[in-house]
Design a protein around this motif. Structure first.
Motif, PDB file in Angstrom:
ATOM      1  N   ALA A   1      42.918  23.986  62.356  1.00  0.00           N
ATOM      2  CA  ALA A   1      41.820  22.374  62.800  1.00  0.00           C
ATOM      3  C   ALA A   1      41.514  21.327  62.767  1.00  0.00           C
ATOM      4  CB  ALA A   1      40.573  23.511  63.380  1.00  0.00           C
ATOM      5  N   LEU A   2      41.996  21.772  60.780  1.00  0.00           N
ATOM      6  CA  LEU A   2      41.161  20.812  60.407  1.00  0.00           C
ATOM      7  C   LEU A   2      42.217  19.015  60.796  1.00  0.00           C
ATOM      8  CD1 LEU A   2      39.453  19.492  57.857  1.00  0.00           C
ATOM      9  CD2 LEU A   2      41.709  20.293  56.066  1.00  0.00           C
ATOM     10  N   HIS A   3      42.328  18.023  60.273  1.00  0.00           N
ATOM     11  CA  HIS A   3      42.490  16.696  61.083  1.00  0.00           C
ATOM     12  C   HIS A   3      43.667  16.361  60.047  1.00  0.00           C
ATOM     13  CE1 HIS A   3      43.320  12.799  62.146  1.00  0.00           C
ATOM     14  NE2 HIS A   3      42.967  12.797  63.036  1.00  0.00           N
TER      15      HIS A   3
ATOM     16  N   CYS B   1      39.566   5.341  59.110  1.00  0.00           N
ATOM     17  CA  CYS B   1      40.552   3.990  60.040  1.00  0.00           C
ATOM     18  C   CYS B   1      41.890   4.376  59.384  1.00  0.00           C
ATOM     19  CB  CYS B   1      39.890   2.974  59.222  1.00  0.00           C
ATOM     20  SG  CYS B   1      37.747   2.102  60.207  1.00  0.00           S
ATOM     21  N   THR B   2      41.850   4.592  58.632  1.00  0.00           N
ATOM     22  CA  THR B   2      43.787   4.736  58.345  1.00  0.00           C
ATOM     23  C   THR B   2      44.278   6.162  58.814  1.00  0.00           C
ATOM     24  OG1 THR B   2      43.334   5.062  56.334  1.00  0.00           O
ATOM     25  CG2 THR B   2      43.768   2.830  56.082  1.00  0.00           C
ATOM     26  N   GLY B   3      43.335   6.308  59.379  1.00  0.00           N
ATOM     27  CA  GLY B   3      43.720   7.980  59.783  1.00  0.00           C
ATOM     28  C   GLY B   3      43.700   8.223  60.836  1.00  0.00           C
ATOM     29  N   GLY B   4      43.513   6.757  61.743  1.00  0.00           N
ATOM     30  CA  GLY B   4      43.111   6.453  63.608  1.00  0.00           C
ATOM     31  C   GLY B   4      41.370   6.742  63.887  1.00  0.00           C
ATOM     32  N   ARG B   5      41.142   7.527  62.789  1.00  0.00           N
ATOM     33  CA  ARG B   5      39.378   8.143  63.156  1.00  0.00           C
ATOM     34  C   ARG B   5      38.523   6.859  62.068  1.00  0.00           C
ATOM     35  NH1 ARG B   5      38.851  14.518  63.071  1.00  0.00           N
ATOM     36  NH2 ARG B   5      38.660  13.775  60.173  1.00  0.00           N
ATOM     37  N   GLN B   6      38.589   5.611  63.108  1.00  0.00           N
ATOM     38  CA  GLN B   6      37.647   4.551  62.837  1.00  0.00           C
ATOM     39  C   GLN B   6      36.146   5.034  63.027  1.00  0.00           C
ATOM     40  OE1 GLN B   6      40.027   4.587  64.846  1.00  0.00           O
ATOM     41  NE2 GLN B   6      41.963   2.492  64.166  1.00  0.00           N
ATOM     42  N   ASN B   7      35.984   6.381  64.132  1.00  0.00           N
ATOM     43  CA  ASN B   7      34.375   6.199  64.846  1.00  0.00           C
ATOM     44  C   ASN B   7      33.792   6.922  64.008  1.00  0.00           C
ATOM     45  OD1 ASN B   7      36.173   8.450  65.829  1.00  0.00           O
ATOM     46  ND2 ASN B   7      34.912   9.587  66.498  1.00  0.00           N
ATOM     47  N   LEU B   8      35.026   7.490  62.350  1.00  0.00           N
ATOM     48  CA  LEU B   8      34.012   7.659  60.985  1.00  0.00           C
ATOM     49  C   LEU B   8      34.006   6.866  60.009  1.00  0.00           C
ATOM     50  CD1 LEU B   8      35.710  11.524  61.716  1.00  0.00           C
ATOM     51  CD2 LEU B   8      33.367  11.095  63.473  1.00  0.00           C
TER      52      LEU B   8
END
Lengths: 326, 326
Positions: free
Chosen positions: A154-156, B89-96
Motif C-alpha cells: 500500500a505504501l506509495h 510534488c515530484t512523486g505526483g502527489r501535489q495535494n500532499l
C-alpha cells in the motif's frame, strides 16, 4: 493425553483429556512446541467471549506427524482452517473466510496438549536443521509477515521504505524482522518496558526506543490501544500507512482529521493467507528472519506458572514456548 | 472590484476591495461563477482558525482570462497551488505538498469576487459548449474523482465494484458520479434530508436511501462525522475499503476491532492532483459525469442570503453557485 486446560478466569490445569479423533484428510500431530500468544493471555483473563472454559488454548505449534502417509514428518502448523470455496478463499484471502476456524477456538481444540489433529494442507514441513521450538514461531511470524506485505504493497512508490513499529512483543519484533526481510533498512521498534527493551536491543540487535519520537512513512501498530493509534496517526508522514495488527482496545485514538487532510491510510490486518504462511516458513529456513533466538522454553506441565509470569511482566524474551513431555 | 467579504462570524458583506496584482507566470481571471463549498460554510461559522476575517472565501470557480497571451480563454480554476519541487510534488502527489496554498486561505484571496489571480498552470481551458457555471463544478468533482480513484485502486481485484456513499451533498453526489464513470454499476447514496433526497432521486437519477441498510465492498464517507464512520466501519464488507473525504468531526466512530479482524482499510483523501483535476474536466466535457444540472445560481451580490439559506437547510440542489455582476 495430557493438556493444559483453561478452567476459568486465570485458572489453568495440566490434566488428562480425551485424545482427538482423526478424520478424512487430516493428520495427527505429536506436539513438540507450542507458544503462548497475547490472545491466549486475553482469553486466560476471561476477556474473550468466544473462548469459554473448559478449553485448550494454543495455536502456535510445531511437532511430528504420527501415522498415515506423512508419518514422521516434522511440521509447523498453520492453525487457520478456511472453507476454500467462498469468494474470500477463491480470491486468495482465506484469512477473511467467514467460515474460518482456528485451533484453540471451539469447535477446534488448541495445541497446549500432546496431540492436535489438523487438515494435512495446514501442516508445513520444516527443514531438518530447524528446531521444532523455532518452527513454532511460524504462526506469529506469519501474522507480521502478512501485515508487512500489505503495508509495503500500500505504501506509495515515491515514499521511503522507513518504518516505526509500536510494541516490542513477538508481533512487533516479528514485524521488524519481516520488514527488514522485505527490504526496509531503517526500522525503529518502540517498547516502553525496560526489561523487554534491553532484550530487543542486546539479544535481537533491534533499534529500540521507549517512546516514538520520529515520523515515518510507515507505522505498524502491534499493540492496538488508543494511545498507540494516537501516536501512529500523529507521526505517520503525509500520504503514509498505518498497518494495525493489535487488538488491545476496540476503538479510539485515531486523529481522523489529520488522516484525512494528510491522506494517511489505516490498514486493518488479521492473520495470514496460506501463501504468507509458507513464505514465512521459507524465510525462516533461509535465515532471512534472523536467528530466532528470542524464545524461552518451559515444560507444558508448568504452563500455569508461565501464564502467571507473562501476566506479571516477569518475562524478558518476547516468546515463551511450552513443551509437552515426550 | 466588488467582492463578498467575510467580516466575522455569520457576517458577509458585498463591497469594494482592491484589485489583485498579477505577477510573473500568473493570469487574471474575470470570475463568472463561484460555488459555495461546505468548507466555506465552516469558515463562515467561525470554525476555521486558518481563515480569520476579513477574508474573501470561494475556491470553486470558473471565468475568462483577461490580458496576457491567453486573453479571452474560458477556464476553470484549480485552486490548489503546490510548490512543485518537494518529494510529494515530484512523486505526483501535489495535494500532499507541505507548502501547498489554496485560494480563499491567506495569503491567497478567494473567488467570491470579480477577479482572481492564479498561476497559469492552474487554469484549465473548458470547451465552448460547457457553461462557466457548470465549469465551476470542476473543483468539487475533482475532490470526489480523486477519492473514487484511490478507493478503486485500493479495492482488492476479487471484490465487486459496488459502493455506498454516505452524504448526498455535492461531494457525495460527485463521488457517485465519479464511481459510475470509473465502472461501478451499483451505487447507493445515503442522505437523510428529505428535500435533498427527492432532488437526488428525481433530478439526478440516483438511488437514494435515508439510512444505510446494506453492506458493500466500498464505502465513501462524504460527511465525516462519528456516526457516518460508525456506519461505514460496521457495514463495509471484510477486506473492503472506506474512503474518507468528510471533515465533519475530528475523531471517533470507527470500530477498530472489526476493521482489524476483517481487514478493512480506511483511506484518508484530500483534494486532488493536477492530473485528477484535468481528468475530471475531461470527464465533464465528455458527459461521463452526467448533465451536471443540479446547480442553483444566485447573484454574488446576494451571497449573504445564500449562505443563510444553506445554513437553514432551505436549499434542495447540492450546489449554489454565485455569479458576479458582469
Amino acid at each position: 493425553m495430557k493438556a493444559l486446560v483453561y478452567e476459568g478466569v486465570q485458572s489453568l490445569i495440566y490434566r488428562d483429556v480425551a485424545d482427538p479423533d482423526t478424520h478424512e484428510g487430516e493428520a495427527k500431530v505429536r506436539i513438540h512446541a507450542a507458544g503462548i500468544c497475547g490472545s491466549d493471555m486475553h482469553a486466560y483473563l476471561g476477556h474473550d467471549a468466544r473462548r469459554p472454559a473448559p478449553l485448550v488454548f494454543g495455536h502456535e505449534a510445531a511437532g511430528v506427524i504420527e501415522g498415515g502417509p506423512m508419518d514422521g514428518t516434522r511440521v509447523t502448523i498453520n492453525p487457520l482452517v478456511p472453507c476454500n470455496t467462498c469468494p474470500a478463499c477463491t480470491g486468495g484471502r482465506q484469512n477473511l473466510c467467514p467460515e474460518r476456524q482456528i485451533i484453540s477456538l471451539p469447535p477446534r481444540a488448541g495445541a497446549f496438549a500432546d496431540y492436535v489433529v489438523m487438515p494435512v494442507d495446514n501442516l508445513i514441513p520444516v527443514p531438518d536443521d530447524m528446531s521444532l521450538v523455532k518452527a513454532s514461531l511460524a504462526e506469529p511470524l506469519a501474522v507480521s509477515w502478512h501485515a508487512a506485505r500489505l503495508a509495503l504493497e500500500a505504501l506509495h512508490p515515491s515514499m521511503e521504505r522507513r518504518a516505526v513499529v509500536l510494541g516490542g512483543g513477538t508481533i512487533g519484533l516479528a514485524a521488524s524482522l519481516a520488514l527488514r526481510a522485505m527490504g526496509c533498512e531503517d526500522i525503529t521498534l518502540i517498547e516502553p518496558h525496560p526489561v523487554r527493551q534491553s532484550f530487543l536491543a542486546d539479544v535481537c540487535g533491534e533499534t529500540v526506543l521507549p517512546a516514538a519520537d520520529r515520523s515515518a512513512p510507515l507505522f505498524i501498530d502491534a499493540v492496538g490501544i488508543a494511545q498507540t493509534r494516537a501516536t501512529a496517526s500523529a507521526l505517520t508522514d503525509p500520504g503514509g500507512i498505518i498497518a494495525h495488527i493489535g487488538l488491545g482496545q476496540d476503538a479510539g485514538g485515531l486523529d481522523i482529521r489529520r488522516m484525512t487532510l494528510q491522506e494517511i491510510s489505516f490498514i486493518g490486518t488479521y492473520t495470514y493467507t496460506p501463501t504468507d504462511f509458507r513464505e514465512t516458513v521459507k524465510a525462516m529456513a533461509s535465515g532471512q528472519l534472523g536467528s530466532l533466538d528470542w524464545i524461552e522454553t518451559r515444560p507444558l506441565a508448568d504452563g500455569a506458572t508461565a501464564f502467571e509470569d507473562v501476566l506479571a511482566g516477569r518475562v524478558a524474551p518476547p516468546k515463551i514456548v511450552l513443551e509437552p513431555a515426550l
